[in-house]
Scaffold this motif. Structure first.
Motif, short mmCIF file in Angstrom:
data_model
loop_
_atom_site.label_atom_id
_atom_site.label_comp_id
_atom_site.label_asym_id
_atom_site.label_seq_id
_atom_site.Cartn_x
_atom_site.Cartn_y
_atom_site.Cartn_z
N LEU A 1 -3.10 3.92 -0.46
CA LEU A 1 -3.88 3.44 0.68
C LEU A 1 -5.28 3.00 0.27
O LEU A 1 -5.88 2.14 0.94
CB LEU A 1 -3.97 4.53 1.74
CG LEU A 1 -2.67 4.85 2.48
CD1 LEU A 1 -2.93 5.92 3.53
CD2 LEU A 1 -2.09 3.60 3.14
N GLU A 2 -5.82 3.56 -0.82
CA GLU A 2 -7.15 3.14 -1.23
C GLU A 2 -7.16 1.67 -1.61
O GLU A 2 -8.15 0.96 -1.40
CB GLU A 2 -7.66 4.02 -2.37
CG GLU A 2 -8.01 5.43 -1.93
CD GLU A 2 -8.89 5.46 -0.69
OE1 GLU A 2 -9.94 4.77 -0.69
OE2 GLU A 2 -8.55 6.16 0.28
N THR B 1 0.77 -1.13 5.92
CA THR B 1 0.79 0.29 5.60
C THR B 1 -0.24 1.06 6.40
O THR B 1 0.05 2.14 6.93
CB THR B 1 0.58 0.51 4.09
OG1 THR B 1 1.56 -0.25 3.36
CG2 THR B 1 0.73 1.97 3.72
N LEU B 2 -1.45 0.53 6.51
CA LEU B 2 -2.45 1.17 7.36
C LEU B 2 -2.01 1.18 8.82
O LEU B 2 -2.25 2.16 9.54
CB LEU B 2 -3.79 0.46 7.21
CG LEU B 2 -4.46 0.60 5.84
CD1 LEU B 2 -5.72 -0.26 5.78
CD2 LEU B 2 -4.80 2.05 5.52
N GLY C 1 0.81 -1.21 0.00
CA GLY C 1 0.00 0.00 0.00
C GLY C 1 0.84 1.26 0.00
O GLY C 1 0.37 2.33 -0.41
N ASP D 1 -5.28 -0.65 -0.21
CA ASP D 1 -5.30 -1.38 1.06
C ASP D 1 -6.66 -1.30 1.74
O ASP D 1 -7.14 -2.28 2.31
CB ASP D 1 -4.22 -0.83 2.00
CG ASP D 1 -2.87 -1.50 1.79
OD1 ASP D 1 -2.69 -2.18 0.77
OD2 ASP D 1 -2.00 -1.34 2.67
N ARG D 2 -7.29 -0.13 1.68
CA ARG D 2 -8.61 0.01 2.30
C ARG D 2 -9.64 -0.85 1.59
O ARG D 2 -10.53 -1.44 2.22
CB ARG D 2 -9.01 1.48 2.33
CG ARG D 2 -8.20 2.28 3.35
CD ARG D 2 -8.43 3.76 3.27
NE ARG D 2 -7.67 4.46 4.33
CZ ARG D 2 -7.06 5.61 4.18
NH1 ARG D 2 -7.10 6.24 3.00
NH2 ARG D 2 -6.38 6.16 5.18
N THR E 1 2.81 8.73 -0.71
CA THR E 1 1.63 8.17 -0.04
C THR E 1 1.51 8.69 1.39
O THR E 1 0.44 9.13 1.83
CB THR E 1 1.70 6.63 -0.02
OG1 THR E 1 1.63 6.15 -1.37
CG2 THR E 1 0.55 6.03 0.78
N GLU F 1 -1.15 11.70 3.51
CA GLU F 1 -1.80 11.53 4.80
C GLU F 1 -1.35 12.57 5.82
O GLU F 1 -1.76 12.53 6.99
CB GLU F 1 -1.53 10.12 5.34
CG GLU F 1 -2.16 9.02 4.53
CD GLU F 1 -3.68 9.05 4.58
OE1 GLU F 1 -4.22 9.08 5.70
OE2 GLU F 1 -4.31 9.04 3.50
N ILE G 1 0.40 4.13 9.28
CA ILE G 1 -0.31 5.40 9.43
C ILE G 1 -0.91 5.50 10.83
O ILE G 1 -0.83 6.55 11.50
CB ILE G 1 -1.40 5.53 8.35
CG1 ILE G 1 -0.78 5.55 6.94
CG2 ILE G 1 -2.24 6.78 8.59
CD1 ILE G 1 0.18 6.67 6.69
#
Length: 255
Positions: free
Chosen positions: A83-84, A105-106, A78, A86-87, A137, A141, A109
């Protein structure tokens, strides 16, 4: 009994033994792994297509058979794919399995937010093309990269061959910029054991991807991460103020 399911890159040799080591002596928590093929880290189509959602979801569905309380993709893709992605993966895992989900990755963050970090330094074995995407990325954020080191290695297996002296030297160099936190960002780049030592030496939180994925998984499973000892300041944080992308989704497991 709490169970955690980890989706693992096929060529990763660090994640499993180091996760088991961190949980040694921790009663009531087990971790279970499923692999899918990842052989190199680059930005060409062959490399990026390794992270198609289908094999990751197949791995998640196989993990669901052991009724985990949370499922995590223990990879940092991600960081360079966004990140999208991963989400979307986490949402699909939860839809198919009923389990809360996260990714490395999430989790990174979430860790930055939990630590109150506004900027960071980045240490990886990756190619410069991958490194620049990760910086972008994290920047999206709201986290500024003040220093970075990378090794121009397309990996993935080879990432595990770098010893603690190499990684420690990279961390010490980026620490000269006095970042709020330092990220050792790769689950096959073995910073797990040295990160807490460097954190104490430098007075800066040093966050390893393998450790932080376990941290976030424990948070999503409703457990106190402090049950894992000697892993630095992050594991003293409950995750109450972190980004919990699928927190509150009921698990299908019975603990």
């Amino acid at each position: 009994m709490a169970r955690i399911g980890f989706i693992t890159p096929s060529s990763n040799t660090v994640l499993e033994p180091e996760t088991y080591r961190m949980l040694a002596g921790v009663d009531g928590v087990t971790v279970h792994f499923a692999r899918f093929q990842v052989l190199k880290i680059a930005t060409d189509d062959d490399a990026l297509n390794q992270f198609d959602l289908a094999p990751q979801l197949a791995a998640a569905e196989s993990l669901a058979d052991c009724r985990p309380d949370v499922i995590a993709w223990c990879g940092t893709s991600g960081g360079w794919m966004g990140l999208e992605r991963d989400r979307a993966l986490c949402a699909a895992i939860t839809e198919r399995t009923g389990c809360p989900a996260t990714t490395s990755t999430l989790a990174q963050i979430a860790a930055f937010r939990e630590l109150g970090a506004h900027n960071y330094a980045l240490v990886t074995p990756y190619l410069s093309t991958i490194q620049s995407r990760i910086v972008e990325t994290f920047g999206d954020e709201g986290f500024a990269c003040v220093a970075e080191e990378h090794l121009e290695d397309p990996g993935n297996f080879s990432f595990s061959t770098y010893g603690p002296d190499v990684i420690s030297a990279m961390v010490r160099r980026v620490a000269e910029k006095a970042p709020d936190a330092i990220s050792i960002f790769c689950t096959n780049f073995d910073g797990v054991r040295i990160a807490p030592l460097l954190e104490r030496e430098l007075g800066i939180p040093v966050i390893d991807s393998t450790a932080l994925t376990l941290w976030h998984s424990l948070v999503l499973a409703g457990l106190d991460p402090a049950i894992v000892g000697n892993q630095g300041v992050l594991f003293q944080k409950s995750g109450a103020g972190s980004d919990r992308p699928t927190a509150g989704v009921a698990s299908s497991s019975s603990s």
